[in-house]
Design an enzyme around this catalytic site. Sequence first.
Site, short mmCIF file in Angstrom:
data_model
loop_
_atom_site.label_atom_id
_atom_site.label_comp_id
_atom_site.label_asym_id
_atom_site.label_seq_id
_atom_site.Cartn_x
_atom_site.Cartn_y
_atom_site.Cartn_z
N GLU A 120 0.84 -1.20 0.00
CA GLU A 120 0.00 0.00 0.00
C GLU A 120 0.87 1.25 0.00
O GLU A 120 1.97 1.24 0.54
CB GLU A 120 -0.83 0.06 1.29
CG GLU A 120 -1.84 -1.02 1.46
CD GLU A 120 -2.54 -0.93 2.82
OE1 GLU A 120 -3.17 -1.90 3.19
OE2 GLU A 120 -2.41 0.12 3.51
N CYS B 26 2.97 8.50 1.71
CA CYS B 26 3.43 7.54 2.72
C CYS B 26 3.74 6.24 1.98
O CYS B 26 2.86 5.66 1.33
CB CYS B 26 2.34 7.34 3.77
SG CYS B 26 2.80 6.14 5.02
N CYS C 110 5.59 -7.31 7.31
CA CYS C 110 6.58 -6.74 8.22
C CYS C 110 7.03 -7.80 9.23
O CYS C 110 6.18 -8.47 9.84
CB CYS C 110 5.99 -5.54 8.95
SG CYS C 110 7.19 -4.75 10.04
N CYS D 184 4.35 -5.83 15.33
CA CYS D 184 3.76 -5.14 16.49
C CYS D 184 2.34 -5.68 16.69
O CYS D 184 1.59 -5.85 15.72
CB CYS D 184 3.70 -3.63 16.24
SG CYS D 184 5.33 -2.93 15.94
N CYS E 16 -0.75 -3.95 15.02
CA CYS E 16 -0.65 -3.47 13.64
C CYS E 16 -1.07 -4.52 12.62
O CYS E 16 -0.60 -5.67 12.67
CB CYS E 16 0.80 -3.04 13.38
SG CYS E 16 1.11 -2.64 11.67
N GLY F 274 6.03 -2.25 6.59
CA GLY F 274 7.41 -2.71 6.71
C GLY F 274 8.26 -1.88 7.64
O GLY F 274 7.88 -0.78 8.06
N SER G 248 10.82 6.16 9.05
CA SER G 248 10.31 5.75 10.36
C SER G 248 10.91 4.39 10.73
O SER G 248 11.17 3.56 9.87
CB SER G 248 8.79 5.64 10.25
OG SER G 248 8.26 5.02 11.38
N SER H 59 9.39 5.10 16.43
CA SER H 59 8.12 4.66 17.04
C SER H 59 8.41 4.12 18.43
O SER H 59 8.68 2.93 18.60
CB SER H 59 7.48 3.59 16.16
OG SER H 59 7.14 4.14 14.92
N LEU H 60 8.33 4.99 19.41
CA LEU H 60 8.67 4.60 20.78
C LEU H 60 7.48 3.88 21.43
O LEU H 60 7.63 2.82 22.01
CB LEU H 60 9.07 5.84 21.58
CG LEU H 60 9.93 5.57 22.78
CD1 LEU H 60 11.30 5.08 22.38
CD2 LEU H 60 10.07 6.81 23.66
N CYS I 268 -2.85 1.31 8.58
CA CYS I 268 -1.84 0.81 7.66
C CYS I 268 -1.93 -0.71 7.52
O CYS I 268 -1.95 -1.43 8.51
CB CYS I 268 -0.47 1.22 8.20
SG CYS I 268 0.88 0.47 7.34
S1 SF4 Z 1 3.85 -0.80 13.24
FE1 SF4 Z 1 5.45 -0.68 11.67
S2 SF4 Z 1 7.09 -1.95 12.52
FE2 SF4 Z 1 5.27 -2.51 13.65
S3 SF4 Z 1 4.40 -4.29 12.53
FE3 SF4 Z 1 3.41 -2.42 11.72
S4 SF4 Z 1 4.63 -1.87 9.93
FE4 SF4 Z 1 5.88 -3.28 11.18
#
Ligand code: SF4
Length: 340
Positions: free
Chosen positions: A91, A104, A111, A115, A118, A157, A189, A212-213, A330
Site C-alpha cells: 500500500e 506515505c 513486516c 507489532c 498493527c 514494513g 520511520s 516509534s517509541l 496501515c
Molecule cells: S507498526 Fe510498523 S514496525 Fe510494527 S508491525 Fe506495523 S509496519 Fe511493522
Amino acid sequence: MKPFLAGSNIDTLTQWCLERKLPKFRSKQLANWLYEQVEIDPDAMLNLPQNMRTLLKEDFHAPGTQISEIVSSGDGVEKLLLTLHDGECIEMVVIPAEERLTFCLSTQVGCPVGCYFCASGKNGLTRNLSCGEIIEEFMLGTKRAGFPDNLVFMGIGEGMLNVEQLFPALEILTSPDGFGMSPRRITVSTSGYVPGMLKFAELKKEYNLAVSLHAVSDDIRAKLIPARVRFSIAEILKAADLCRDANNRQYTLEYTMIAGINDDLDSARKLAQIAISHHAKINLIPYNATDGDFRRPERTVIENFENEIKSAGARVTRRVERGGKKSAACGQLRISRMKK
Ligand code: SF4
C-alpha cells in the site's frame, strides 16, 4: 531476476547503453524520461528508437508494479493498493494538504516486526521491496497526484531492516542526477531497529528520523512489540541521538496511544522528559483500531495526555487524522485483498 528500470541510477543506465552499443546520449534521454517525465513504461518514451524500447523491456522490469485498487476518502486522501510483478501487494497513501502533498510509502511486503496492534505485521514478512519497487511506488504516486513535497516511509514494513534496498532508493530520490528531492523532505520511520539506525547515521544526510517509541518503559513496550526485533529504549534513544548528530536533524518520537496500555498521565510526563532531554519532538497517534483487542483512548484522555506533555514543556503534535474510516489503518487494505 531482471532489474527494475526505475531503480537504475544514471551510472547503471550509462553502462547498459554501453553494453547494448547505444550512444551515450541515450542514457541521458532515458534518465530524462525516468526522473523528469516520471515515465516508467518504455513504450511511452517516444524519442527513443523502437529497438531500444524493445531492449529495455527485455532487460528490465519496466514497469513491474501496477495500481490495482484506489480507496478514496472524502477529504482527498487516497490509499493505493499496488500489485507487484510477482502478484504480491503493498500500500501507499497520497495525502494532499492545502500547501503540500505527502506520500506515505512502504518498504517491505508485510513486516517482520509484528507489532501486536498493527495489521501490516499480522502475517509476518513476505519479502523486501527492491530499490526499483520503492522507486516505482514513488513514481506511480507521482503520476497519479503530482510531484510530492514530502515523503514518509511509514507504510508497510520496517525500513531499517531493508537498508540495502531503501538507501539506494533514497539516493535516487535525492540525487541531482535522479529526482533531486531535498533529504529534509524525507522521513524514515523505524520501530527502533538499532543496527539499521546506526547505518542510517552513517549516511550523514539531512533525512528526518521518526522513532516509534510507543512506550516510556521497556515493560510497557513489551506489551506492544514482540521480543525478536525489540531493543531497549535506552539503546534506541542512543542510536537516535547518533542519527540526530550525524544528520543534523531533530528526530520525532512517534507515540501510538492505546487505551489502558500507555495513555496514563504518568506516561505523558515521562515521555515529555525523554523528549526534552533528547531534544526530540513528540507526535501522538491515537490508535486506529483494527480487529484486535487494542482500543483507542477516549477523546478526553487523548487531550489530557497532550496537555500534560505541553505543560511539561515538550514539543508535541497530534497526527491529523485523515483518510476516513474505511481501511484507514496501515496494512488493512492489503490484508483484505489477501483474504479475497
Ligand atoms: S507498526 Fe510498523 S514496525 Fe510494527 S508491525 Fe506495523 S509496519 Fe511493522
